[in-house]
Design a protein around this motif. Sequence first.
Motif, mmCIF file in Angstrom:
data_model
loop_
_atom_site.group_PDB
_atom_site.id
_atom_site.type_symbol
_atom_site.label_atom_id
_atom_site.label_comp_id
_atom_site.label_asym_id
_atom_site.label_seq_id
_atom_site.Cartn_x
_atom_site.Cartn_y
_atom_site.Cartn_z
ATOM 1 N N VAL A 178 -41.406 37.193 60.321
ATOM 2 C CA VAL A 178 -41.838 36.670 61.610
ATOM 3 C C VAL A 178 -43.314 36.303 61.582
ATOM 4 N N GLU A 179 -43.657 35.393 62.478
ATOM 5 C CA GLU A 179 -45.054 35.030 62.705
ATOM 6 C C GLU A 179 -45.432 35.579 64.080
ATOM 7 N N VAL A 180 -46.578 36.245 64.141
ATOM 8 C CA VAL A 180 -47.030 36.848 65.385
ATOM 9 C C VAL A 180 -47.590 35.758 66.296
ATOM 10 N N LEU A 181 -47.031 35.659 67.509
ATOM 11 C CA LEU A 181 -47.480 34.671 68.490
ATOM 12 C C LEU A 181 -48.279 35.294 69.627
ATOM 13 N N GLY A 182 -48.032 36.568 69.886
ATOM 14 C CA GLY A 182 -48.714 37.250 70.986
ATOM 15 C C GLY A 182 -48.899 38.719 70.673
ATOM 16 N N VAL A 198 -52.852 44.083 63.833
ATOM 17 C CA VAL A 198 -52.109 42.823 63.795
ATOM 18 C C VAL A 198 -52.852 41.831 64.676
ATOM 19 N N ARG A 199 -52.968 40.609 64.199
ATOM 20 C CA ARG A 199 -53.616 39.557 64.968
ATOM 21 C C ARG A 199 -52.656 38.377 65.115
ATOM 22 N N VAL A 200 -52.898 37.541 66.091
ATOM 23 C CA VAL A 200 -52.077 36.352 66.286
ATOM 24 C C VAL A 200 -52.193 35.475 65.034
ATOM 25 N N GLY A 201 -51.057 35.015 64.534
ATOM 26 C CA GLY A 201 -51.031 34.176 63.339
ATOM 27 C C GLY A 201 -50.636 34.934 62.085
ATOM 28 N N ASP A 202 -50.625 36.255 62.117
ATOM 29 C CA ASP A 202 -50.212 37.043 60.957
ATOM 30 C C ASP A 202 -48.723 36.844 60.700
ATOM 31 N N ARG A 259 -41.681 49.626 54.467
ATOM 32 C CA ARG A 259 -40.729 48.635 54.963
ATOM 33 C C ARG A 259 -41.390 47.546 55.792
ATOM 34 N N ILE A 260 -42.683 47.654 56.000
ATOM 35 C CA ILE A 260 -43.418 46.668 56.779
ATOM 36 C C ILE A 260 -44.503 46.062 55.887
ATOM 37 N N GLU A 261 -44.491 44.748 55.779
ATOM 38 C CA GLU A 261 -45.536 44.046 55.035
ATOM 39 C C GLU A 261 -46.217 43.057 55.972
ATOM 40 N N ALA A 262 -47.534 43.042 55.909
ATOM 41 C CA ALA A 262 -48.312 42.116 56.725
ATOM 42 C C ALA A 262 -49.083 41.196 55.793
ATOM 43 N N ASN A 263 -48.840 39.909 55.913
ATOM 44 C CA ASN A 263 -49.484 38.899 55.068
ATOM 45 C C ASN A 263 -49.293 39.208 53.583
ATOM 46 N N GLY A 264 -48.089 39.670 53.225
ATOM 47 C CA GLY A 264 -47.760 39.925 51.829
ATOM 48 C C GLY A 264 -48.224 41.258 51.290
ATOM 49 N N GLN A 265 -48.848 42.102 52.092
ATOM 50 C CA GLN A 265 -49.333 43.392 51.637
ATOM 51 C C GLN A 265 -48.680 44.512 52.424
ATOM 52 N N ARG A 266 -48.383 45.591 51.748
ATOM 53 C CA ARG A 266 -47.834 46.765 52.414
ATOM 54 C C ARG A 266 -48.820 47.250 53.450
ATOM 55 N N SER A 267 -48.341 47.636 54.610
ATOM 56 C CA SER A 267 -49.283 48.005 55.655
ATOM 57 C C SER A 267 -49.063 49.424 56.143
ATOM 58 N N LYS A 268 -50.157 50.034 56.542
ATOM 59 C CA LYS A 268 -50.103 51.347 57.174
ATOM 60 C C LYS A 268 -49.892 51.142 58.669
ATOM 61 N N ALA A 269 -49.537 52.210 59.355
ATOM 62 C CA ALA A 269 -49.278 52.119 60.791
ATOM 63 C C ALA A 269 -50.538 51.764 61.574
ATOM 64 N N SER A 270 -51.699 52.099 61.035
ATOM 65 C CA SER A 270 -52.950 51.862 61.757
ATOM 66 C C SER A 270 -53.515 50.462 61.534
ATOM 67 N N ARG A 271 -52.861 49.657 60.710
ATOM 68 C CA ARG A 271 -53.369 48.311 60.443
ATOM 69 C C ARG A 271 -53.313 47.474 61.708
ATOM 70 N N ARG A 319 -52.609 47.812 66.939
ATOM 71 C CA ARG A 319 -52.033 48.556 65.816
ATOM 72 C C ARG A 319 -50.618 48.053 65.547
ATOM 73 N N ILE A 320 -50.259 47.992 64.274
ATOM 74 C CA ILE A 320 -48.960 47.421 63.915
ATOM 75 C C ILE A 320 -47.801 48.266 64.443
ATOM 76 N N ASP A 321 -47.935 49.592 64.474
ATOM 77 C CA ASP A 321 -46.834 50.407 64.979
ATOM 78 C C ASP A 321 -46.616 50.192 66.480
ATOM 79 N N LYS A 322 -47.685 49.990 67.226
ATOM 80 C CA LYS A 322 -47.547 49.697 68.658
ATOM 81 C C LYS A 322 -46.929 48.320 68.873
ATOM 82 N N TRP A 323 -47.327 47.350 68.043
ATOM 83 C CA TRP A 323 -46.783 45.997 68.182
ATOM 84 C C TRP A 323 -45.285 45.979 67.859
#
Length: 126
Positions: free
Chosen positions: A61-65, A44-48, A30-42, A5-9
């Motif tokens: 940032v790019e997610v590495l882990g 996150v994968r490596v490479g996002d 205030r958080i966008e993932a891959n150009g889209q507004r994201s909810k807390a439950s979205r 989950r993005i909030d945990k990450w």
Amino acid sequence: MDSVRIDKWLLAARFFKSRALATHACELGRIEANGQRSKASRDVRVGDTLEIRNEGGTFQVEVLGLSDVRGSAAVAQALYRETAASMAAREKVEAERKAMHALGLAPEGRPSKRDRQQLDRVRGRG
């Protein structure tokens, strides 16, 4: 683990001090993932790619882990890589802030409503 989950990450990567703050930032957009507004439950994968706006500035940032637990700062820094453009933009804002303070242009005390509106326009938020 292939996703978190993005909030945990965000908590594990130390962008926010608590999961509640990370969730609130997602709710405010205030958080966008891959150009889209994201909810807390979205998930996150490596490479996002994430764009995170908090009191520290705007981070791209790019997610590495992946991690869902908050660890040491060294572990947190291994979870992502900040883009060069993001670092340059944050350094520019910091240099402007220091220059204003050195010239004595820093406001004394708390800014008025008018001052805040002008700052928002300068920063491109208004």
